[in-house]
Each structure stands twice: as C-alpha cells, then as structure tokens.
Design an enzyme around this catalytic site. Structure first.
Site, PDB file in Angstrom:
ATOM      1  N   ASP A 353       3.522   2.528 -10.793  1.00  0.00           N
ATOM      2  CA  ASP A 353       2.673   3.709 -10.844  1.00  0.00           C
ATOM      3  C   ASP A 353       2.299   4.072  -9.394  1.00  0.00           C
ATOM      4  O   ASP A 353       2.557   3.320  -8.442  1.00  0.00           O
ATOM      5  CB  ASP A 353       1.438   3.479 -11.732  1.00  0.00           C
TER       6      ASP A 353
HETATM    7  C1  BGC Z   1      -0.487   8.205 -13.211  1.00  0.00           C
HETATM    8  C2  BGC Z   1       0.850   8.257 -13.917  1.00  0.00           C
HETATM    9  C3  BGC Z   1       1.690   9.374 -13.357  1.00  0.00           C
HETATM   10  C4  BGC Z   1       1.836   9.173 -11.869  1.00  0.00           C
HETATM   11  C5  BGC Z   1       2.688  10.232 -11.215  1.00  0.00           C
HETATM   12  C6  BGC Z   1      -0.324   8.190 -11.723  1.00  0.00           C
HETATM   13  O1  BGC Z   1      -1.542   8.335 -11.080  1.00  0.00           O
HETATM   14  O2  BGC Z   1      -1.185   7.053 -13.634  1.00  0.00           O
HETATM   15  O3  BGC Z   1       0.659   8.405 -15.286  1.00  0.00           O
HETATM   16  O4  BGC Z   1       2.924   9.411 -13.980  1.00  0.00           O
HETATM   17  O5  BGC Z   1       0.550   9.202 -11.273  1.00  0.00           O
HETATM   18  O6  BGC Z   1       2.035  11.441 -11.149  1.00  0.00           O
END
Ligand code: BGC
Length: 835
Positions: A353
């Site tokens: 993530d």
């Molecule tokens: C979120 C994810 C997301 C990623 C990309 C993160 O902060 O937890 O769910 O896919 O950002 O935007």
C-alpha cells in the site's frame, strides 16, 4: 463530485515525511530485529520456516492460482527477458510512482532530471532527495508502474517513453483506484453487497474496466475485500461488510468482472485485491490502526474473501498498512509467503500500500530505509508503492548480498508475468476511443445496480391503512428536503472514479421530472448543510413539509466522511440534520428518510418516529433515477443489509455471527435495566445487545413466507464428510411464497450453526443465499448445497476440519430467520439415511 476530482482519481500530492534516522547503517541490526520479532510472534515458527518458500519452490511446481500467469509460454518469455536485465532495470520493475500530474508531456522528449531543468519536481525521493523525473525514469527502464496517471494522452506519453526509448522496451502498468466505476459510477461496494447479486457485480465491474482501459489504465486497486465489523472504520464503504461468505462471493465477482477469462482481452484489467490482510479489523475502527486476532479468527472470518479472490485468479494483491499480531502486513512472511504463496499458490505480484514500506520505520520494526526494504522484499512485497525505498536501497543491498539477487529476480518475474499476461507487450497503449464522460449504454445497468443496493428499513402504514411507500399517485405534493437532495458531487461516495458532476442525476432532478410527467408538485428546500449547525434553512423546510402530502428527506454523510481516513467516533446523522429531521417530522406529515452513507448509522430516533426509512448508500451516476424508480414503485426494493445497524455506537463492533458466550441473555428483556435476576449476563445495562436493523434484513413492497425448511439427511458419517471436500454433503431446502400483491425479489438466506465442536462456533453463519423473483401467490423451492466448505471450521491446529457435531440450519429473509432443520455428523461409518 468536487471539481478537483473530476479529472483525477484520488491523486495524492502529499507524502508523509519519513522518520529522520535514515542514516543508520543498520541492515544487520534490522535483519536481526526481524528474526527477533518473528521469534516473539505467535506465528514465529511458520515465519521462519517459510522464509525461503518463494525462492526455493519452482514456479511450475506450485498449484496455479491463475493458469494464464502460470503458463509455460509466459514463463519462457519472462526468463528470456530477465536474463537480459541489469540490476537497475530489474529494480525498476519494482518501482511505482504516483503521477502528481505536474510532469508536462512536453518534457517527454528531452526528459532530464527536474532539478536540472527547473521544472516542477514530479517524484521526489524523500530519502536521498534525488529529484527524479518520472518521465526520465520511464525512458530509462527504471520505472515499472504508475499510480493515478489519468487520461489516454498522458498514459500514452509515458508508455511511448518506456516502450520506444527504454533499452528493453518493457511497458509500464498504469494502476488507479477505480473502486466502483470509472466515468459511469455505480454504488459503493458496501451498497452493491446489499444487492446480494454477484452476477450484477460481475457486469458492473466489467463496465468500469471497459471504460478505464480506453484511458490506458490496466490495473485496478480493487476489490477491497476486508471484512469490516466496525462501522466507525470509514473504509467499510469500500468493502462488502461484515460477513465472510458474502465477502467471498463479492470478491470473486469483482475479479471475474475486471479480469474475465483472459486478462489480455480488450476491456480487461488486472485486479489488486486489498488490503491483505485483516485491515478491516483496525482497533476501535481507527484508520491505519493495528489489528490483533487469533489465527483461528483470521482464517475463519478475515481470510476467506482474499482466498476466494486468489482462487478466482486475481493477478495482484496489495499488502496492508496495518500490523497483524505485531508484524506489519507489508513485511509479514506468515501472510505473504506462508499463506498467500505457500498455501494458496498465488501466482501474481504483491504491491505495497501507499508508502507502506517506509511506514515499517514508523511501526518501529525497521531502523532505516535499508532494513525496511530488506524486510518488505524478503517477506514477499514485490512492488514498492511510493516509498521510494526499493530504488534507493536495493542496489546496495543486492551488491552487498544482504538481499539475494534471487529474491529480486523472483519479484521481477512476478511483475513480468502480469505484464505479459495482460498483453501489455502487444497492446501497451490506451484502447479504442477514450471515454471522457458517463457512458449512456452503461447507465441502465448502473441504475439497476443502485436500485438493487437500496435497503428498505421501515415502511409503516398511514392512517388510510396503506404503506407510505411506494408513493401513491394520490399524494401529489412532495416536499424534498435535505443537503443530499440536489448535490451531484455527493452522490458518488469516497472513490468516485473519474465521474463528472454534470453526468450525475440528483434526486431533485429525477423527482421534478416525475412531477412534471404526472402533474404533481415538487417542493424543494435544502434545510441545512451536511455538517453545519445553522438552522437558518429550517423554516423553509418545515413550510415545504407543511404544504406537502409527504416529505422525503435526503440526509446523511458527505463523500469524505467515509472511505480512506474517514473514521468516525459518532455514527449519527452529521451536523444538525437530526434536528432538521425532527422539526420536519413535527409537522405530522408522513416522512420518508433516505439515508446516504458509507456505513451503518445510528438511526434510533428515526426508527421510532418516521413512517419510512430507506438506506441508499452512495448510489452513483444514476442516483436520482434509481431513487425515483423505487420511491414510486416501478421497482420494489430488494436489498438486504451487509452490516448490522447498531442502536448505539458503544455496541461496536457489532456483528450477527458472534459467539454465544457462557452467559447468553436468553429469555431476558434487554430493553429494561437489569434487576438482580437479570444482571449477570453478557449484556449492556443501558442498551439491548441486538442490532437496530440486523445483518441480512431488508423489506420489500411485497411479503414473503417461508415454509418446509428441511435438510436432505439427518446424519452424515464423519469419515465421509472428511473425505469429500468438493461436493455437497447435505442439501437444505425451503419453500418461498410471495404472499403479497406484486411481483418482487427476495434474497433467501441460509444460516448454519455447528454445536458441539472442539472450538466454539458462532451462533449462526451465512452459508448460502439466492435472489428469487416471484409473482403474487407464486411459490418456489430454494435449495442450498452444504459441503465441507460450508460446514467446516478452523480447529486449534489452525486447520479446516469437521467433527462429530450437531448442525442447525435456518432459511429465511434475514439473520433472524427462525424456521429451522437439523442434522448431525456422526462417528458411525454406515451410509447416511435419508428423510
Ligand atoms: C489506500 C489504498 C489505495 C492506495 C493508492 C492507499 O492510501 O489505502 O486503498 O489503493 O492508497 O491510492
């Protein structure tokens, strides 16, 4: 949708600062720390034992989760390419940058480091302060994927750099948070889960893939399959709610919808299943918080949707932010290596993530970027999203042997497999004509999705003996009140893709169109803002209600109140909406409350005082039309709650498949404060235990009756149950009759309890569901095959098993279903007798 979001998907320009101790040369210390952490973890043995699984088991020898990714032809291409790659090029495939949108396409041809040419810095490496230009990285093979690069022109510009200029011509993979629609936005995943209609989800997910691929996006950070049992957590909006069985069904549906049978086909995208694992159990519902649970609970409740997604062929997974039992998920060999790759045979790649690799330092398990990198990649995180650690740390770690080249090679193989399987090498550019606004051809399906997602929670009879809904043609004057009645931007939820406000139909628009067609009158008053305390609009709202035959209130949360970083400690209607509601209800006019929200809210007052309540979540582009269809009865509501709605926030986490405890308050009136004889039970002294509206609950405009709940066998020999893991062991059946006066759809639900096992089991768990449409008076027999998957549980060895126990089966219209049948699993070896 806010205008800043119209052409950007969740673009993140802010990056958390890294901790400042980045200069400590502590790789040995940190790897030693890794072993120390592992040694104290409850999963320590498995972590150490599985450390080498990913590099020691040849790819082909493992069970394939996705035949395309495991194909020998692709494997040969991967190996050929890998042999030609320099270390820098290999690492490049593991690097992902967020497109901040600041790198003009004009830089493409003479892309220089931004620091040199004075242009805006597009990718700042926080560790080394190297001012990198992502276009230059693409052109030199030092970038594998991009996040949030929006629009065909922009993705194509980057892609040309990678394909035409880089030495090995490896295309980039463009990923984006397309969670519930790209331009034509459908309901939030929690709303879609309420449809209990996986086939609908397959079709909707496909529309998003078709639209986004025209802009070059070939990878969705979706589905989010985290089980969430605590609606304080804002991300409940993004998942399928509290139940493992429903969650797994929805997970499979999204994968099929995005990926189809062949990832390389036009209009198909690779899915990224997130957030692996157990992110939905964040303590106290607080975003990014830690999770801690037994391995039994992990395997029985939280892992099934991820596993279902892997079995459906998911091409990638996203490792979560949270720590699980003390080990951050983005450096967790138990999750990534032992379970994901070892047990489930996952063939795709894992992306961290956003900055999760860097956050290993904040978690306190890595002393510096080098040790964070070492821990993440050796645990099985292949791609570093936005930490900028893999590109800066891996060269030295590999040169000094602290990260074996074989680990990097394996991560690169996984990325390349997905790139080959998606056909990126053959079709690297945006496909077809770019979709830049909502697609008319997708609107009917999106409207149907919204209609099926609505859950009718209350519908009382008025003085004339008829229910308030559907709205009667006699009641011609409708007052439409509330901050969500005419705000297009607030119809799409936290992840509204690239939806555009002008494409969205509000409730006000749809109801005025109806009023014009039917000769009715729509009186509109906003009343208040979503989060405000001024009562200056109340008088107008009350007046509109007084002048009407029925008042429809559109109240609830804003998009931003759920989704990422949208945790709430209160679950009431925000601002002074509750006061507005009470003021309007005081007029004595019948009130229909439409609740827009990304989570269950506390609707205690409304449930006691209003004529009708319908939960409509965030319905998307066709919000208004879908609401009008259901309010006027063109469509009967059929949604059922995917999460329990509490009476009070203090009940959370509240879920139906709880354990009985040793002191269940059976036969006790929990609406009264306890007396001496009713105190020492598992209960609250100030609120009943149960949900205000339970899981699986939802009303229709018709009525349904259940009869003849039966099971096909009264006894199953245990050896037979243990030997047969793929076909049904017993069939549960019931007859459903539409006893009302209109055609309608019921979601029939089958729940099971297992009594007498060596590990306590929930009071009941969903093990089957079916949407059944019946004409008035029509009946249908509905059956649910129950096999090892449905009847087994996780034992103290953390393995799925069955024992000689008793089972109760309920079939009905909610988790309160009361018609039951029973059977047992016996030690006896004789063949099963039939009824
Ligand atoms: C979120 C994810 C997301 C990623 C990309 C993160 O902060 O937890 O769910 O896919 O950002 O935007």
């Amino acid at each position: 949708m806010k205008s800043s979001k119209v052409d950007a998907l969740n673009v993140k320009k802010l990056m958390p600062s890294p901790p400042t101790n980045s200069c400590l040369p502590a790789i040995f210390a940190s790897c030693a720390l890794a072993l120390a952490v592992a040694a104290f973890s409850p999963f320590a043995m498995t972590q150490q034992a599985t450390q080498t699984v990913s590099s020691s088991i040849p790819h082909q020898a493992r069970h394939a989760s996705n035949a395309q990714l495991a194909s020998p032809a692709i494997e040969a291409r991967v190996e050929r390419l890998l042999r030609q790659m320099t270390l820098e090029e290999k690492i490049g495939q593991l690097v992902q940058y967020n497109d901040t949108g600041d790198s003009p396409a004009a830089q493409a041809d003479d892309a220089k480091p931004a620091a040199d040419n004075g242009a805006v810095i597009v990718a700042v490496n926080p560790v080394t302060a190297n001012h990198l230009d992502s276009m230059q990285l693409a052109a030199t093979g030092r970038l594998g994927s991009m996040l949030n690069t929006i629009g065909a022109e922009r993705t194509n510009t980057y892609q040309h750099l990678a394909v035409d200029k880089s030495r090995l011509h490896i295309p980039l993979l463009f990923g984006a948070d397309v969670i519930h629609g790209y331009r034509t936005v459908y309901p939030i995943p929690l709303g879609l889960a309420a449809s209990f209609d996986p086939e609908l989800v397959v079709s909707l997910a496909h529309t998003a893939a078709e639209e986004a691929t025209t802009a070059g996006v070939r990878w969705f950070y979706s589905p989010m399959v985290d089980i969430s049992r605590d609606p304080r957590w804002g991300r409940t909006a993004e998942g399928a709610g509290e139940d493992a069985y429903l969650g797994a069904a929805m997970a499979r549906a999204y994968i099929r919808g995005y990926q189809g049978d062949d990832l390389s086909q036009p209009g198909r995208v690779a899915a990224s299943v997130k957030h692996y694992a157990a992110y939905g159990a964040a303590e106290a519902g607080r975003e990014y918080n830690t999770t801690d649970m037994s391995e039994i609970r992990l395997r029985q409740v939280y892992l099934p949707p991820y596993k279902a997604a892997v079995e459906a062929g998911a091409a990638t997974m996203m490792s979560a932010f949270n720590a699980l039992n003390g080990v951050p998920a983005s450096a967790n060999p138990f999750l990534l290596d032992k379970i994901l790759r070892g047990e489930w045979g996952f063939d795709g790649f894992v992306v961290s993530d956003y900055t999760a690799v860097m956050e290993l330092m904040n978690h306190g398990i890595a002393l510096d970027p080098a040790s964070a990198t070492c821990k993440a990649i050796t645990a099985g995180v292949d791609v570093d999203m936005m930490s900028h650690f893999y590109d800066t740390q891996l060269p030295e770690l590999v040169r000094t042997g602290k990260v074996p080249m074989s680990v990097v090679d394996e991560a690169v193989r996984r990325v390349l497999r997905v790139k080959f399987a998606t056909g990126l090498f053959e079709h690297p550019y945006a496909e077809g004509t770019e979709v830049t606004s909502a697609v008319d051809a997708h609107r009917p399906l999106v409207r149907k999705g919204a209609e099926e997602s609505f859950v009718l929670l209350k519908n009382s009879n008025l003085d004339d003996g008829t229910p308030v809904l559907p709205l009667s043609p006699e009641r011609k004057r409708i007052a439409l009140i509330g901050p969500l009645a005419d705000d297009a931007g607030e119809m799409v939820g936290a992840w509204g893709g690239a939806g555009r406000n002008p494409d969205i139909v509000t409730v006000r628009q749809a109801l005025s169109e109806r009023a014009q067609k039917t000769g009715g009158t729509l009186l509109y008053a906003k009343g208040t803002e979503i989060q405000d305390y001024s009562q200056s609009g109340f008088d107008e709202a009350v007046k509109a209600a007084q002048d009407s035959d029925v008042a429809v209130l559109a109240l609830g949360e804003s998009n931003e109140m759920s989704g990422e970083a949208g945790s709430r400690a209160y679950l009431d209607l925000p601002g002074n909406q509750e006061q507005l509601l009470e003021a309007v209800a005081a007029t004595g006019k019948p009130v229909v409350l439409l609740v827009f929200s990304g989570r269950p809210l506390v609707l205690d007052w409304a449930a006691k005082h209003l004529a009708a309540i319908m939960e409509v979540w965030f319905p998307g582009t066709e919000a208004g039309n879908a609401v009008a269809d259901v309010l006027y009865g063109d469509v009967a509501p059929s949604g059922k709650l995917p999460m329990s709605f509490p009476r009070a926030v203090g009940q959370e986490p509240l879920y139906y498949d709880q354990f009985s405890t040793g002191r269940p308050p059976i036969g006790i009136d929990l609406s009264k404060p306890p007396g001496d004889d009713s105190r020492f039970f598992s209960r609250y002294i100030d609120v009943p235990n149960d949900a205000l509206f339970p899981f699986g609950f939802g009303l229709s405009y018709s009525n349904f009756a259940y009869s003849d709940v039966e099971v096909s066998k009264s006894s199953i020999p245990l050896p037979q149950a243990l030997a047969n893991r793929s076909t049904a062991l017993v069939e549960a059946t019931a007859t459903l009759t539409n006893t009302g006066n209109r055609t309608a759809t019921e979601v029939v639900q089958c729940y099971v309890r297992n009594l007498g096992a060596s590990v306590e089991q929930p009071v009941r768990s969903l093990k089957g569901f079916a949407r059944v449409t019946l004409a008035p008076g029509e009946s249908k027999k509905v059956s649910f095959p129950l096999g090892f998957n449905e009847l087994s549980f996780i034992n103290v060895e953390n393995l799925p098993t069955m024992e000689a126990t008793h089972y109760t089966v309920w079939i009905g219209g909610s988790s309160l279903a009361d018609k039951q049948a029973a059977f047992e699993v016996s030690e006896l070896k004789q063949s099963a007798d039939s009824h």
